[in-house]
Design an enzyme around this catalytic site. Structure first.
Site, PDB file in Angstrom:
ATOM      1  N   ASP A 517      41.315  90.447  36.432  1.00  0.00           N
ATOM      2  CA  ASP A 517      41.317  89.572  35.750  1.00  0.00           C
ATOM      3  C   ASP A 517      41.416  88.018  36.523  1.00  0.00           C
ATOM      4  O   ASP A 517      41.850  88.204  37.685  1.00  0.00           O
ATOM      5  CB  ASP A 517      42.640  89.612  34.858  1.00  0.00           C
ATOM      6  N   LYS A 691      34.309  63.416  29.313  1.00  0.00           N
ATOM      7  CA  LYS A 691      34.548  64.046  30.711  1.00  0.00           C
ATOM      8  C   LYS A 691      34.040  65.507  30.275  1.00  0.00           C
ATOM      9  O   LYS A 691      34.098  66.138  29.200  1.00  0.00           O
ATOM     10  CB  LYS A 691      35.937  64.325  31.034  1.00  0.00           C
ATOM     11  N   GLY A 807      38.481  85.646  30.595  1.00  0.00           N
ATOM     12  CA  GLY A 807      38.059  85.119  29.052  1.00  0.00           C
ATOM     13  C   GLY A 807      37.993  83.457  29.365  1.00  0.00           C
ATOM     14  O   GLY A 807      37.678  82.929  28.438  1.00  0.00           O
ATOM     15  N   ASP A 808      37.873  83.222  30.344  1.00  0.00           N
ATOM     16  CA  ASP A 808      37.784  81.608  30.904  1.00  0.00           C
ATOM     17  C   ASP A 808      36.223  81.255  30.687  1.00  0.00           C
ATOM     18  O   ASP A 808      35.284  82.100  30.744  1.00  0.00           O
ATOM     19  CB  ASP A 808      38.165  81.106  32.268  1.00  0.00           C
ATOM     20  N   ARG A 910      34.210  84.638  29.430  1.00  0.00           N
ATOM     21  CA  ARG A 910      34.548  84.635  27.728  1.00  0.00           C
ATOM     22  C   ARG A 910      34.525  86.055  27.279  1.00  0.00           C
ATOM     23  O   ARG A 910      33.748  86.489  26.052  1.00  0.00           O
ATOM     24  CB  ARG A 910      33.503  83.659  27.324  1.00  0.00           C
ATOM     25  N   LYS A 916      36.438  93.969  28.266  1.00  0.00           N
ATOM     26  CA  LYS A 916      36.894  94.425  29.589  1.00  0.00           C
ATOM     27  C   LYS A 916      36.740  95.859  29.657  1.00  0.00           C
ATOM     28  O   LYS A 916      36.254  96.231  30.486  1.00  0.00           O
ATOM     29  CB  LYS A 916      38.058  94.002  29.859  1.00  0.00           C
ATOM     30  N   ASN A 939      46.133  91.055  27.225  1.00  0.00           N
ATOM     31  CA  ASN A 939      44.488  90.846  27.027  1.00  0.00           C
ATOM     32  C   ASN A 939      43.817  91.917  28.136  1.00  0.00           C
ATOM     33  O   ASN A 939      42.589  92.355  28.069  1.00  0.00           O
ATOM     34  CB  ASN A 939      43.698  89.632  26.959  1.00  0.00           C
ATOM     35  N   ASP A 940      44.609  92.412  29.068  1.00  0.00           N
ATOM     36  CA  ASP A 940      44.063  93.214  30.150  1.00  0.00           C
ATOM     37  C   ASP A 940      44.439  94.689  29.745  1.00  0.00           C
ATOM     38  O   ASP A 940      43.959  95.660  30.670  1.00  0.00           O
ATOM     39  CB  ASP A 940      44.560  92.805  31.502  1.00  0.00           C
TER      40      ASP A 940
END
Length: 1235
Positions: A517, A691, A807-808, A910, A916, A939-940
């Site tokens: 992660d 931005k 997830g980024d 994402r 995963k 989430n892992d």
């Protein structure tokens, strides 16, 4: 077009509990005055600026004017030094919700990306889930919705015994000993006592069952506590407390601040007038920052206790996609669209919101949190699995020996059939009674069968049941030393390594793939503003100082001092320019730049009390740590965001409180890669601040205004990104009255659309985000955990492939890849972002062709003697979760595997939690390489449980990952000593221990076998029963355990200095089929030496069989212990005590046994030990037995050394040349074979 009486403001999140500042609404007919005074007013005190600013306060919030919950993530700039091939589909595929239903093996759960709105298509009635608000009876009348009770325990009272026994009997040896114990219950085959034969296996099964029962009992207690928690549920028009397990779909609940959500619920109203609720999702996605959720205005003003709320929610079926939600709500004759920003999931906590009311739509096992929690698997080590295979081979050995004995016994019986009635020691006839009968003789056929079965019982030690007990003890000792390792102690969290699964210690030495992660695992989840380029001038903080060293970094508000919580480095020159006022164009650009940083975000400022009552800290909470860093930076330079309310924000600009109305907000999405905010400024002008990533921002910058500034900014961006900084570009422009009115009308139309809303909103945003004037760019450092780049480099040198699953956003992951040195400028990047299966197929095919071409070019360059730069074409694959939806669990998986196996680095962005796990399964099911997953958030959990080895980071993101892991530690860098040092040691120790136990027991079996051949196949033994029993308990057991715990083939320093040494475990050099057969051949030779040397020496002598039995007993114990001593690398006093003590203990036990008149073989040892031939035989047996092994070891060490031998020799002699040669001669690490 709006009516003149309708306010034009779109509310933004506000600070909970903050008082409203009075202001008046702006209507459409007032817009003309906006453009008449575009310049900011000067000479106005802070109070007059706030009080006299005419901006609406009485906002009528339309249901369509709510923001999505997408957070802004900073984006890296494009790097000229990297090659990037992007495969992006043009068509937007639509998934049927049934594809995302409850399927246990489906991992492609990411139904929609952020750019694929959940409202793009209607929900079909057959795919819909109908929830009648406030009417759970009608809701559950036609649909069998799950209750809210959950269960994570593996066993029940009824299923515990059969299921636990089934899992334990996965060990083949247990089945073998069960069969032996059953055979020994038959009277004709009872070689040993019936109770004694079953006792060893029963004890082992009982101990394991008690341990498993205790662990599952704790899970039952946890489930009971969770199910019996209380929540406020609307019953008979009043909120009453109800147990979580009794909540039903359709019921209305009221959640108080800091409470957890018992189920997935759609928000109906909140304590905030605008319907905003702040939630923390640590237990769901691992993020600690607050996120905003919204109630629709159609239900916000309703009080369920005073008026009945009647409505129908038509939503998608339960699925694992935590990032998306698709539904429509019919209420009061209106039909409104619901999305991810309107639902709060089970496990989230309500923060900074007094209360929230919602209706349950998913309960119990159908909630997204539970669907993403796969069950805890029973893990067994790779070595243990291989050991089961060898045990089967040994079983065939055993059958072969027993067959030989039984066949020979049959031949012997046939040959002596006329002598059996009166033959001494056999005597088939029983003459003790008047009537002569056969004495336990069942005929030739049955005698052969009984001989075979009795042989199995006598030779049962061929399968060493003591090995399992010894392995458990050794693993406990190994875990103790890992836990006590000071190198893996994390002082910041005061935590040591935790070993939560003792049965896979040795797997740590065979890892090939590491899945990690990002947030909280590779990083500390802390961003720090480093530098800025403003109007083409680089302020890189060359003489940067911290803001707390300066005067003026705090502000006075209501008699209290407000101070930012986080320290930020500031550039003195830039700081002085921000304080000097707006006298020049550059000064105005600087002010606009920091105003954009302070305003263009969704940050919520919270005030924290300190020890000094007159001083308070401002803590900026938001979904993105990048936004937090930018807002802290703006505050450090005198632009402090101090309040966010419904529809406006208050910023202290160099000591003056100014209020800006948030007229509109377009949050970040993956297509635009930017966000924008439309502000009504104190000078009555309307400005849009934008931005975003440089790749998207430069396309909307008006290059005719400042071409030189754009060129300088691009150069600065390249400089920032080359140092691993995360970059953003900032731009702005003023809006005329007509432009704003046109935007307002378009925005209202788009936000009320039920179909294609996301695409319409993107179009509206694109229209207003155009022809911008560039203000500058920012550089943010993502605070990696200490030692992460070095750790990744060591892991890659050790032959491991490191994958990052996050997830980024994609740009965030790429930036972390560069800062962690996972990605390099020499890598060719293959980017796959697609939204349909066909586009994914095309992208994978193109990528495979490209990767094949690059690999072919590398081979050609190597063959032609090209430069090293031309030889290496490392590939990096970057793929997003939307693409994985179409790839995982489909025929495209194989193509993805082929592509990823050719890549050095893989970044998955994402991705949902279960995706995963699907990615880990993709590799785990197709290669023999061991997989390791490491993460810190809930989430892992699925990924951690899917991998062969799961590691949880005990950081700041909850305890779910730790509780689901096999090992837990405080920092990512601890992976290096855990794998390269302890993993290597554990693998080498357990590997040797297994082979040694096979050898040790097989030697004894072959000695018994040779004796049977010389004694008429009667299955009697020369060794006493006590010696046979003590052989595996006292004579040889302790040295094995001690060496398995303490022996070290290489020192820690060498293993860390040369990570390539880790490849020995990946190549299975410590334990493999070849070594097994070599060991068996050596075993047969040693058994021949032990048995036949004394037999030949005492042939024809008067020494009885008991004396020879003692000689054989002592010889086998001495020989197996000396072989162990020959293989020991590191000697400790306890090693000496165990090995030599076992030999001494054997002599003592034999003496005691032969000193007891009641036992068979009384005084036999003293008779045979009194002759010199006895001691000569012992010496001859040792020399003859160990000579072949010694010769092979010498030959291997001098002529065929492996990596371990080279490293050991270098350690011993300290020869730098040897070390260098060792590096050159180290074996290459190849990819594991396909399964």
């Amino acid at each position: 077009m709006t009516t003149p009486q309708r306010p034009l403001l779109i509310p933004s999140p506000r600070t909970p509990g903050a008082p409203e500042l009075p202001y008046t609404p702006i209507y459409a007919d007032q817009l003309n005055s906006i453009s008449q005074n575009p310049k900011p007013s000067s000479g106005m005190d802070s109070n007059s600026q706030v009080d006299n600013f005419s901006v609406p306060d009485n906002i009528t919030l339309n249901s369509s004017s709510q923001h999505s919950n997408s957070s802004l993530q900073s984006r890296t700039s494009g790097r000229n030094s990297r090659r990037e091939v992007s495969f992006r589909g043009n068509s937007v595929g639509e998934l049927n919700s049934s594809e995302l239903g409850i399927k246990p093996v489906r991992h492609g759960s990411r139904a929609e990306s952020e750019g694929l709105s959940t409202s793009q298509k209607e929900i079909n009635d057959e795919d819909a889930r109908l929830i009648y608000i406030t009417d759970p009876i009608k809701t559950n009348e036609h649909f069998e919705f799950a209750g809210n009770s959950i269960r994570t325990a593996k066993y029940s009272f009824i299923t515990f015994l059969p299921r636990n026994l089934f899992e334990q009997f996965h060990r083949v040896a247990y089945i073998y000993f069960l069969v032996i114990a059953i055979l020994n219950q038959i009277p004709q085959l009872a070689v040993f006592g019936r109770g004694v034969s079953i006792l060893p296996l029963a004890i082992v099964l009982l101990v394991t069952a008690v341990k498993d029962a205790y662990e599952d009992y704790r899970r039952h207690l946890s489930d009971k506590t969770e199910n019996n928690r209380l929540a406020w549920v609307l019953v008979n028009d009043h909120f009453q407390q109800k147990k979580w397990k009794d909540i039903r779909v359709g019921e209305i609940m009221k959640i108080a601040a800091n409470d957890s959500l018992p189920c997935d619920m759609v928000l109906l109203s909140t304590s905030d007038p605008t319907g905003v609720a702040y939630v923390q999702t640590i237990n769901l996605d691992g993020e600690s920052n607050l996120k905003t959720r919204y109630a629709k205005q159609e239900t916000q003003t309703k009080n369920p206790e005073k008026e009945k709320i009647s409505g129908l929610i038509k939503c998608e079926k339960p699925n694992r996609n935590i990032y998306g939600f698709q539904a429509n709500m019919e209420i009061d004759g209106k039909r409104v669209s619901l999305g991810p920003s309107n639902i709060v999931l089970r496990g989230c906590e309500l923060k900074n919101t007094a209360w929230a009311v919602g209706v349950a739509v998913h309960a119990g096992r159908e909630t997204k949190a539970m669907l993403n929690s796969s069950g805890a698997p029973s893990k067994r080590s790779r070595l243990e699995t291989q050991m089961n295979r060898e045990i089967i081979i040994l079983s065939f050995f055993l059958v072969a020996l027993c067959t030989i004995v039984s066949v020979c016994a049959g031949v012997w019986l046939r040959r002596h059939r006329d002598e059996l009635d009166t033959m001494p020691f056999y005597r088939r006839k029983d003459y003790s009674e008047t009537e002569v009968e056969n004495y336990h003789y069942y005929g030739w056929g049955l005698e052969i069968l009984f001989t075979f079965l009795m042989s199995v019982i006598v030779f049962q030690v061929m399968i060493p049941i003591s090995l399992y007990i010894s392995m458990e003890l050794v693993r406990v000792g190994q875990a103790y030393f890992m836990i006590r390792d000071a190198v893996m102690y994390d002082a910041s969290s005061n935590s040591r390594l935790q070993c939560r699964a003792l049965n896979i210690n040795e797997d740590l030495g065979q890892i090939k793939y590491v899945f990690s992660d990002k947030t909280g695992t590779l990083t500390e989840n802390k961003m720090e503003f480093q530098c800025a380029s403003i109007s083409g001038i680089d302020y890189n903080g060359g003489m940067a100082i911290y803001q707390d060293e300066l005067v003026g970094y705090s502000v006075q508000v209501d008699g209290q001092v407000l101070r930012p919580k986080m320290k930020v480095k500031v550039d003195p020159e830039l700081l002085n320019m921000t304080r000097s006022g707006k006298h020049t164009d550059q000064d105005r650009h600087i002010w606009d730049f920091f105003l954009a940083l302070a305003a263009c975000n969704t940050i919520v400022p919270l005030t924290l009390e300190t020890a000094d009552p007159a001083v308070r800290l401002v803590d900026y909470q938001g979904e993105s740590p990048d936004e937090q860093a930018l807002v802290y930076a703006a505050a450090a330079y005198g632009f402090m965001l101090i309040k966010r309310t419904s529809g406006h924000i208050v910023i202290d600009v160099q000591g003056e409180r100014q209020r800006f109305n948030v007229l509109g907000l377009h949050e970040f999405d993956s297509d635009r890669k930017r966000m924008s905010v439309i502000l009504g400024c104190p000078d009555n002008s309307v400005k849009v601040f934008v931005k975003g990533a440089d790749t998207s921002m430069f396309n909307i910058i008006d290059k005719s205004l400042s071409l030189d500034i754009i060129g300088a900014t691009e150069a600065h961006l390249h400089s920032y990104s080359s140092t691993g900084l995360r970059t953003l570009v900032i731009g702005m422009r003023e809006l005329s009255a007509s432009e704003f009115e046109q935007w307002q009308s378009s925005y209202e139309t788009a936000s009320t659309a039920l179909i294609g809303r996301a695409a319409l909103l993107r179009k509206v945003a694109g229209n207003v985000e155009s022809n911008l004037r560039i203000l500058g760019a920012s550089g943010i450092e993502d605070k990696l955990q200490q030692g992460v780049p070095e750790a990744i480099e060591s892991l890659r040198m050790a032959g491991m492939k490191v994958w990052v699953l996050t997830g980024d956003k994609q740009e965030t992951a790429i930036s972390i890849g560069y800062s962690s040195k996972l990605l390099t400028s020499q890598m060719a990047q293959i980017v796959i972002n697609n939204k349909s299966r066909e586009s994914c197929r095309k992208s994978l095919e193109d990528a495979l062709i490209l990767s094949h071409k690059l690999l072919t070019d590398s081979v050609v360059a190597h063959d032609t003697g090209g430069s090293s730069e031309a030889e290496a074409h490392p590939l990096a694959l970057i793929i997003d979760g939307t693409s994985l939806v179409h790839i995982l669990d489909s025929e495209l998986e194989e193509q993805l595997f082929q592509l990823s196996s050719r890549c050095t680095v893989v970044l998955c962005c994402r991705v949902a939690p279960l995706q995963k796990a699907g990615i880990v399964a993709l590799i785990k099911n197709r290669t023999d390489g061991m997989t390791l997953a490491i993460g810190d958030g809930a989430n892992d959990v699925s990924m951690i449980q899917m991998a062969d080895v799961g590691i949880g980071i005990s950081g700041q993101e909850g305890r779910q990952a730790v509780m689901a892991s096999d090992f837990a530690m405080g920092q990512f860098r601890f992976l290096v000593p855990l794998l390269l040092v302890h993993g290597h040691w554990n693998y080498q120790r357990i590997s040797y221990m297994i082979l040694y136990n096979f050898y040790r027991n097989a030697v004894l079996v072959f000695i018994l076998f040779w004796y049977v051949l010389f004694t008429g196949y009667t299955l009697t033994t020369a060794m006493t029963d006590w010696s046979s029993m003590l052989y595996s308990i006292v004579y040889t057991a302790v040295p094995t355990i001690v060496v398995g715990m303490l022996d070290k083939d290489l020192s820690r320093k060498t293993l860390l200095k040369y990570p390539q040494l880790y490849g020995a475990g990946q190549r299975e050099e410590g334990y493999n089929t070849t070594l097994f057969w070599v060991t068996m051949v050596d075993t047969v030779w040693q058994s021949v030496a032990i048995f036949f040397l004394p037999l030949l020496a005492y042939w024809g002598s008067t020494i009885d069989i008991s004396g020879l039995g003692d000689l054989w007993t002592l010889a086998v114990v001495i020989l197996v212990n000396l072989q162990l001593a020959l293989d020991v690398i590191r000697w400790y006093w306890i090693t000496h005590a165990a090995i030599w003590g076992s030999i001494v203990a054997t002599f003592i036990c034999v003496i005691i046994i032969d000193s007891l008149p009641s036992l068979f073989g009384y005084w036999a040892f003293f008779e045979i030990a009194g002759t010199g031939l006895f001691w000569l035989c012992l010496l001859g047996i040792v020399v003859a037995g160990l000579l072949p092994r010694f010769v092979v070891k010498v030959f291997t060490q001098y002529y065929r050394p492996d990596d371990i031998l080279i490293g050991r020799e270098a350690e011993k002699f300290g020869n730098p040349t040897a070390l260098r040669n060792g590096e050159i001669e180290m074996n290459p690490i190849f990819d594991p074979p396909r399964r």
